[in-house]
Write an enzyme that holds these catalytic residues in place. Structure first.
Site, short mmCIF file in Angstrom:
data_model
loop_
_atom_site.label_atom_id
_atom_site.label_comp_id
_atom_site.label_asym_id
_atom_site.label_seq_id
_atom_site.Cartn_x
_atom_site.Cartn_y
_atom_site.Cartn_z
N SER A 1 1.30 -1.36 -0.24
CA SER A 1 0.15 -0.31 0.09
C SER A 1 0.42 1.25 -0.33
O SER A 1 1.46 1.39 -0.76
CB SER A 1 -1.02 -0.35 1.06
OG SER A 1 -1.58 1.16 1.09
N ASP B 1 -2.21 6.11 -3.10
CA ASP B 1 -1.15 5.46 -2.56
C ASP B 1 -1.34 4.35 -3.36
O ASP B 1 -1.48 4.58 -5.27
CB ASP B 1 -1.37 4.92 -1.22
CG ASP B 1 -2.39 4.30 -1.59
OD1 ASP B 1 -3.56 4.39 -1.63
OD2 ASP B 1 -2.25 2.83 -0.37
N ASP C 1 -6.12 2.17 -3.12
CA ASP C 1 -6.90 2.14 -2.20
C ASP C 1 -7.33 3.25 -1.21
O ASP C 1 -8.50 3.13 -0.55
CB ASP C 1 -6.83 1.00 -1.37
CG ASP C 1 -5.78 1.04 -0.15
OD1 ASP C 1 -5.20 1.99 -0.16
OD2 ASP C 1 -6.04 0.18 0.33
N ASP D 1 -1.13 1.55 -3.67
CA ASP D 1 -1.87 0.33 -4.53
C ASP D 1 -3.05 0.87 -5.11
O ASP D 1 -4.13 -0.04 -5.21
CB ASP D 1 -2.00 -0.42 -3.90
CG ASP D 1 -2.55 -0.77 -2.52
OD1 ASP D 1 -2.94 0.88 -1.82
OD2 ASP D 1 -3.49 -1.65 -1.95
#
Length: 450
Positions: free
Chosen positions: A104, A243, A247, A245
């Site tokens: 992440s 960010d 999410d 990834d």
């Protein structure tokens, strides 16, 4: 021994904490546990595997694929994809299991593994514990035609982009908006610009050239400076930062001023309420959401259901009660009509659509709430369990809350992974919040220092 799974999968320094061997064993364990729990829908189970742009994702992907195939699971590699994209594809492709390799917003050297079951939902704690318990266990290996087959479907990501676009209805919903996207050199580098451009926005993409090593490096939702400057320089209407990834989503207005996750949540809550889509007129947030958010929702007759910190707890409340919207101050926003997890690009699309619908700037929309000054102090090397029951600490917290009244509050929260107690104080002024936080941090250190 500390639990291997954290609040968002297994995460650590790649090739040291998170090794190829561990990734393989976790994947085998997941295949066995989910199979025994009846999560596979008959026949040969199917798993999708995706990753963000970290270099370590390449060897970890190979290990995960090897583990799943050796356990008799057919595997489809979908390549670089946002975490919410993999969750969508697991549901869309009717897969039995999804594995996402990402840490992440963490720095590039870290990586992580998170599992999704059928429907694209994260695993319950008891399933993660069962997977962990299987590590190193002997098992009967399939041979011959019993092993899993491995294929690639790199075009699957296009299905996810089409899903994002369709969430706004007809194409062209964002015509006339000029938007800067900071893709964090991560998984949204293709999907973010594609979705916004398809909806008609003029897109200026920055930090969208991943090389395996530059993910989250001085960019994205944890480093907003470049985005804020570029929005002003380009005369853009809106800046959005994801960010690694994708999410999470944070925003800035035309003057480069930050629009945080609480403000984003407030904007979307009011939009859904107007559309009569905010179930029970309730939005889910964590205990760390700003008091200004809670006050703003109260002023608009919207109830706030507060959970522990972590998007999994937000999602648990949403699933249990059928709520439509939830999120965190960090920009993790879940819109259950369209996603089973936080989705930064989806969030950004709906923010921009709200601007078009109302004719208001993001600054005007964000002004629905007044963000109270917030101070957070991490008190390290303390007994975090004793802090929650120590009478002098509890008395000090009670006295501070009484002093602050309805103009502030105190939250003491133990870290989930370290001997740390987080002291969060909100007050009408930064000075007052800092004073109260310093005093409480000193008491915590004195009373429960290790």
């Amino acid at each position: 021994m500390a639990r291997l799974f954290g609040t968002d999968g297994v995460r650590g320094l790649a090739n040291k904490d998170l090794t190829a061997e561990l990734a393989l064993e976790l994947s085998v364990g997941a295949a066995h546990v989910l199979g025994e729990a009846g999560a596979f829908d008959g026949g040969r189970p199917l798993a999708l595997v995706g990753r963000d742009t970290r270099a370590s994702g390449e060897f970890l992907e190979a290990a995960v694929v090897a583990g799943l195939a050796s356990a008799g699971v057919d595997v489809v590699r979908v390549g670089v994809v946002p975490t919410p994209g993999l969750a969508f594809l697991v549901n869309d492709r009717n897969a039995d299991l999804g594995v996402m390799l990402s840490a992440s917003h963490n720095p590039m050297p870290d990586n992580g593994i998170k599992f999704f079951s059928r429907g694209g939902v994260k695993l319950d704690d008891f399933l993660e514990d069962a997977i962990e318990a299987r590590l190193g266990e002997e098992w009967e290996r399939p041979t011959g035609a019993g092993v899993g087959r491995v294929t690639d479907d790199l075009g699957a990501v296009e299905s996810y982009v089409a899903h994002l676009v369709s969430s706004l209805g007809s194409e062209g919903s964002l015509d006339g908006l000029k938007i800067v996207l900071d893709c964090a050199n991560g998984a949204s580098s293709m999907t973010g610009p594609a979705a916004f451009e398809t909806q008609g926005a003029e897109v200026i993409a920055i930090h969208n050239t991943p090389d395996g090593e530059n993910i989250n490096e001085n960019c994205g939702s944890t480093h907003m400076g470049d985005l804020q400057k570029r929005v002003v320089a380009e005369g853009a209407d809106l800046g959005l930062a994801f960010d690694g990834d994708a999410d999470r989503c944070l925003a800035c207005d035309a003057n480069g001023e930050l629009i945080d996750g609480d403000q984003i949540l407030a904007i979307l809550a009011l939009s859904l309420k107007e559309e009569r889509k905010l179930h029970s007129d309730t939005v889910v947030a964590t205990i760390m959401s700003n008091l200004g958010f809670i006050n703003a929702m109260k002023a608009h007759d919207i109830r706030v259901d507060s959970t522990k910190v972590g998007d999994r707890y937000v999602l648990e409340s949403m699933n249990a009660n059928g709520f439509a919207l939830g999120g965190e101050q960090s920009g993790h926003v879940i819109m259950s009509e369209f996603a089973t997890t936080g989705d930064g690009v989806l969030t950004g699309l709906h923010l921009a659509a709200r601007m078009k619908e109302t004719g208001k700037s993001i600054a005007e929309l964000g002004a629905v709430m007044h963000r109270l000054p917030q101070v957070l102090i991490n008190v390290r090397d303390v007994d975090k369990l004793r802090a929650g029951i120590d009478p002098q600490i509890q008395s000090a917290v009670s006295a501070a809350n009484q002093e602050l009244g309805d103009q502030g509050r105190v939250v003491l929260r133990p870290s989930g992974t370290e001997p740390v107690v987080r002291v969060m104080v909100e007050a009408s002024t930064e000075e007052h919040a800092q004073k109260v936080a310093d005093e409480l941090a000193a008491i915590v250190k004195e009373r429960v220092s290790l």
